[in-house]
Each structure stands twice: as C-alpha cells, then as structure tokens.
Design a protein around this motif. Structure first.
Motif, PDB file in Angstrom:
ATOM      1  N   PRO A   1       0.810  -1.227   0.000  1.00  0.00           N
ATOM      2  CA  PRO A   1       0.000   0.000   0.000  1.00  0.00           C
ATOM      3  C   PRO A   1       0.839   1.271   0.000  1.00  0.00           C
ATOM      4  CG  PRO A   1      -0.891  -1.599   1.553  1.00  0.00           C
ATOM      5  CD  PRO A   1       0.454  -2.104   1.126  1.00  0.00           C
ATOM      6  N   SER A   2       1.886   1.305   0.793  1.00  0.00           N
ATOM      7  CA  SER A   2       2.712   2.509   0.859  1.00  0.00           C
ATOM      8  C   SER A   2       3.385   2.799  -0.476  1.00  0.00           C
ATOM      9  CB  SER A   2       3.771   2.356   1.954  1.00  0.00           C
ATOM     10  OG  SER A   2       4.601   3.492   2.018  1.00  0.00           O
ATOM     11  N   ARG A   3       3.763   1.758  -1.188  1.00  0.00           N
ATOM     12  CA  ARG A   3       4.452   1.936  -2.466  1.00  0.00           C
ATOM     13  C   ARG A   3       3.509   2.355  -3.588  1.00  0.00           C
ATOM     14  NH1 ARG A   3       8.328  -3.356  -1.669  1.00  0.00           N
ATOM     15  NH2 ARG A   3      10.255  -2.217  -1.265  1.00  0.00           N
ATOM     16  N   HIS A   4       2.261   1.911  -3.540  1.00  0.00           N
ATOM     17  CA  HIS A   4       1.418   2.033  -4.722  1.00  0.00           C
ATOM     18  C   HIS A   4       0.091   2.764  -4.519  1.00  0.00           C
ATOM     19  CE1 HIS A   4       4.285  -0.635  -6.574  1.00  0.00           C
ATOM     20  NE2 HIS A   4       4.032  -1.583  -5.696  1.00  0.00           N
ATOM     21  N   TYR A   5      -0.373   2.921  -3.296  1.00  0.00           N
ATOM     22  CA  TYR A   5      -1.684   3.553  -3.095  1.00  0.00           C
ATOM     23  C   TYR A   5      -1.598   5.063  -3.277  1.00  0.00           C
ATOM     24  CZ  TYR A   5      -4.277  -0.456  -1.166  1.00  0.00           C
ATOM     25  OH  TYR A   5      -4.940  -1.641  -1.007  1.00  0.00           O
ATOM     26  N   PRO A   6      -2.574   5.651  -3.968  1.00  0.00           N
ATOM     27  CA  PRO A   6      -2.669   7.117  -3.945  1.00  0.00           C
ATOM     28  C   PRO A   6      -3.004   7.591  -2.532  1.00  0.00           C
ATOM     29  CG  PRO A   6      -4.592   6.159  -5.021  1.00  0.00           C
ATOM     30  CD  PRO A   6      -3.636   5.033  -4.782  1.00  0.00           C
ATOM     31  N   GLU A   7      -2.807   8.870  -2.285  1.00  0.00           N
ATOM     32  CA  GLU A   7      -2.922   9.394  -0.914  1.00  0.00           C
ATOM     33  C   GLU A   7      -4.271   9.080  -0.270  1.00  0.00           C
ATOM     34  OE1 GLU A   7      -3.497  13.771   0.307  1.00  0.00           O
ATOM     35  OE2 GLU A   7      -1.351  13.415   0.660  1.00  0.00           O
ATOM     36  N   ARG A   8      -5.359   9.356  -0.980  1.00  0.00           N
ATOM     37  CA  ARG A   8      -6.688   9.170  -0.396  1.00  0.00           C
ATOM     38  C   ARG A   8      -6.934   7.703  -0.039  1.00  0.00           C
ATOM     39  NH1 ARG A   8     -12.126   8.573  -2.367  1.00  0.00           N
ATOM     40  NH2 ARG A   8     -13.616   9.609  -0.978  1.00  0.00           N
ATOM     41  N   ALA A   9      -6.539   6.806  -0.920  1.00  0.00           N
ATOM     42  CA  ALA A   9      -6.736   5.376  -0.663  1.00  0.00           C
ATOM     43  C   ALA A   9      -5.898   4.915   0.526  1.00  0.00           C
ATOM     44  CB  ALA A   9      -6.383   4.570  -1.909  1.00  0.00           C
ATOM     45  N   PHE A  10      -4.683   5.454   0.641  1.00  0.00           N
ATOM     46  CA  PHE A  10      -3.844   5.065   1.776  1.00  0.00           C
ATOM     47  C   PHE A  10      -4.452   5.565   3.086  1.00  0.00           C
ATOM     48  CE2 PHE A  10      -0.306   5.277   4.740  1.00  0.00           C
ATOM     49  CZ  PHE A  10       0.306   4.046   4.550  1.00  0.00           C
ATOM     50  N   HIS A  11      -4.965   6.783   3.079  1.00  0.00           N
ATOM     51  CA  HIS A  11      -5.603   7.309   4.280  1.00  0.00           C
ATOM     52  C   HIS A  11      -6.822   6.475   4.670  1.00  0.00           C
ATOM     53  CE1 HIS A  11      -3.834  11.607   3.530  1.00  0.00           C
ATOM     54  NE2 HIS A  11      -2.930  10.713   3.873  1.00  0.00           N
ATOM     55  N   GLN A  12      -7.604   6.053   3.691  1.00  0.00           N
ATOM     56  CA  GLN A  12      -8.756   5.201   3.970  1.00  0.00           C
ATOM     57  C   GLN A  12      -8.323   3.868   4.556  1.00  0.00           C
ATOM     58  OE1 GLN A  12     -10.594   5.173   0.086  1.00  0.00           O
ATOM     59  NE2 GLN A  12     -11.964   6.868   0.581  1.00  0.00           N
TER      60      GLN A  12
ATOM     61  N   ARG B   1       3.241  -0.659   7.443  1.00  0.00           N
ATOM     62  CA  ARG B   1       4.556  -0.200   7.002  1.00  0.00           C
ATOM     63  C   ARG B   1       4.437   1.017   6.080  1.00  0.00           C
ATOM     64  NH1 ARG B   1       8.092  -5.167   5.038  1.00  0.00           N
ATOM     65  NH2 ARG B   1       9.680  -3.518   5.138  1.00  0.00           N
ATOM     66  N   GLY B   2       5.359   1.939   6.246  1.00  0.00           N
ATOM     67  CA  GLY B   2       5.373   3.147   5.441  1.00  0.00           C
ATOM     68  C   GLY B   2       4.454   4.235   5.958  1.00  0.00           C
TER      69      GLY B   2
END
Length: 257
Positions: free
Chosen positions: A158-169, A185-186
């Motif tokens: 997730p840290s490597r590939h998720y856009p910001e909004r998706a990572f926050h979700q 991680r990340g």
C-alpha cells in the motif's frame, strides 16, 4: 466481498524473484520429508499444467499436505501461506505477460478467505510495479479483518502504490477494525496535515459518541506537522482531560505543558 474485480489496463507483473527464491529456500528447509516430497511433486505438476485449475487444486491440497506452522525466519507468515504464495508465483511466471494479471484476478476470486490472505500478503513479491492496484483496492473493501490485515499490515504494497486518499482510507479502516497500525509499514512516510485531520476527526467522533478511542490512533498523527488549528484542537482536548491515557506522552514537546 464483491465478486467483481474492476478491470484495469493489462500489464505484465514484475515479480521480485529474489524474495521468492529466498522464501522457497526457507520453506524447503522447514518441511519434513513427506511434505517436501509432496511439494516437489506439486511444483512439477504445476510446471506441466500451468493453468488456473491446477493452481487452485494444488492450493487447496496445500492445506492437507503442508503444515500450518509459523515460518521461523519471517514473523507473520505460516508455511501454508508461503507455499500458496510460491504456487501463485510459479503459475504466473509461466503465463504470457498479457495473461498474468487476469489469471491472478481469477485465482483471487476463486480463493477462500485463507487463500485470499496468502495472495494479498504476497502482493509485494508478485507485483513490484503496482499493476494489481485495482485488485488491492477492491480486496480492501472486505469486512473480514484477517483478509484486510493481510493487505494492510506487514507489507509495503500500500505505501508503495496507493494514492494518498486510498492510503488514508486504509489507515482509518485498520483503526476501525482494531488492527495494530504499528505494523502498517510506510505510515510515517505518508503522514501529514491531511491524515492528521482525518485522525483528529475520528478522535472527535469517538469522544462525542463516548466510544473507546481506537488503540494506536495517535500513530496516524504527525505531531510535528500539526497545523495551527490542529494544534489548538489537541491543546483544548488536553486541557479538558479528554485525551486517552498515553497521549500526553506523545504530545510532549508539541503542546505547552
């Protein structure tokens, strides 16, 4: 979980073969004689018939043939999970590039929850370029905490590939499920004012509803990046003694005493 996986442009999977080779060696070192014999036969069979049906059958047989003992050198992985991930890697490696991602989607849809867990835990090994992002985002909608934890914890995918909004979700859902976000991680590299705001909104919501504050919620907050308004918000909660035990330690040096 939704049985439909949104399609995305077909792309070859760039697998981390060095990581997969290390896992193969570690697994073989832990198998007993009967397990090793079956494992070698399974790899040979998959080499002869590298298709979805054979991969799914062997993954199912793994449950009876490979012990579910913990991997000695890799916290959070079991032998069964590693075996299933390696079977996935082998069948994918033998596909034409254009067929790799569709096959992975198919095996994900066919898999039971534990097979989904193994696939999601292995995504960072199987897909170093983020071609499976849509699959990961769809998988993240699950209400099964084990499946979601496989996607969110102890992996850099997730840290490597998720856009910001998706990572926050992802962070907020992990908190809502009561997962240990210290294993996300990340997280520190993705912190900032936007995630601070979401975390503080969740804190306010839980306090207003007299619900327990999610354990580890403070880990989502970059206290050194608090905006002036966020700073005042936490200061007010601190003065009202509304913050959970332990938060004041994390506020030290960032809020006036």
């Amino acid at each position: 979980m939704n049985s439909h996986i949104a399609s995305s442009p077909t792309a070859a999977l760039d697998m981390r073969h060095d990581c997969l080779a290390e896992r193969q060696q570690a697994l073989i070192a832990q198998l007993d004689q009967a397990e090793l014999q079956w494992w070698q036969q399974a790899l040979a069979r998959l080499g002869q018939s590298p298709d979805a049906n054979t991969a799914a059958l062997l993954s199912s047989q793994c449950k009876r043939r490979i012990g579910d003992r913990a991997m000695l050198d890799d916290k959070g992985w079991s032998q069964l999970q590693v075996a299933r991930a390696l079977l996935l890697a082998q069948v994918l490696d033998q596909q034409p590039e254009a067929e790799q991602l569709p096959l992975l989607r198919q095996l994900f849809l066919w898999g039971d929850d534990q097979e989904k867990v193994a696939l999601l835990k292995a995504l960072d090994w199987l897909d170093s370029h983020g071609s499976c992002l849509e699959l990961a985002l769809q998988a993240g909608r699950t209400s099964n905490s084990q499946v979601f934890a496989a996607l969110a914890l102890d992996t850099l995918y997730p840290s490597r590939h998720y856009p910001e909004r998706a990572f926050h979700q992802l962070v907020l859902k992990a908190l809502g499920m009561g997962l240990d976000v210290s294993r996300l991680r990340g997280l520190s590299e993705r912190q900032g004012v936007a995630l601070n705001q979401l975390a503080l909104d969740l804190l306010d919501e839980q306090l207003a509803a007299a619900r327990p504050v999610s354990g580890g919620l403070y880990l989502a907050i970059a206290f050194n990046l608090l905006s002036p308004a966020q700073h005042q918000r936490l200061l007010g909660l601190s003065r009202q003694q509304c913050l959970p035990p332990g938060w004041h330690e994390h506020l030290a040096g960032h809020l006036p005493t």
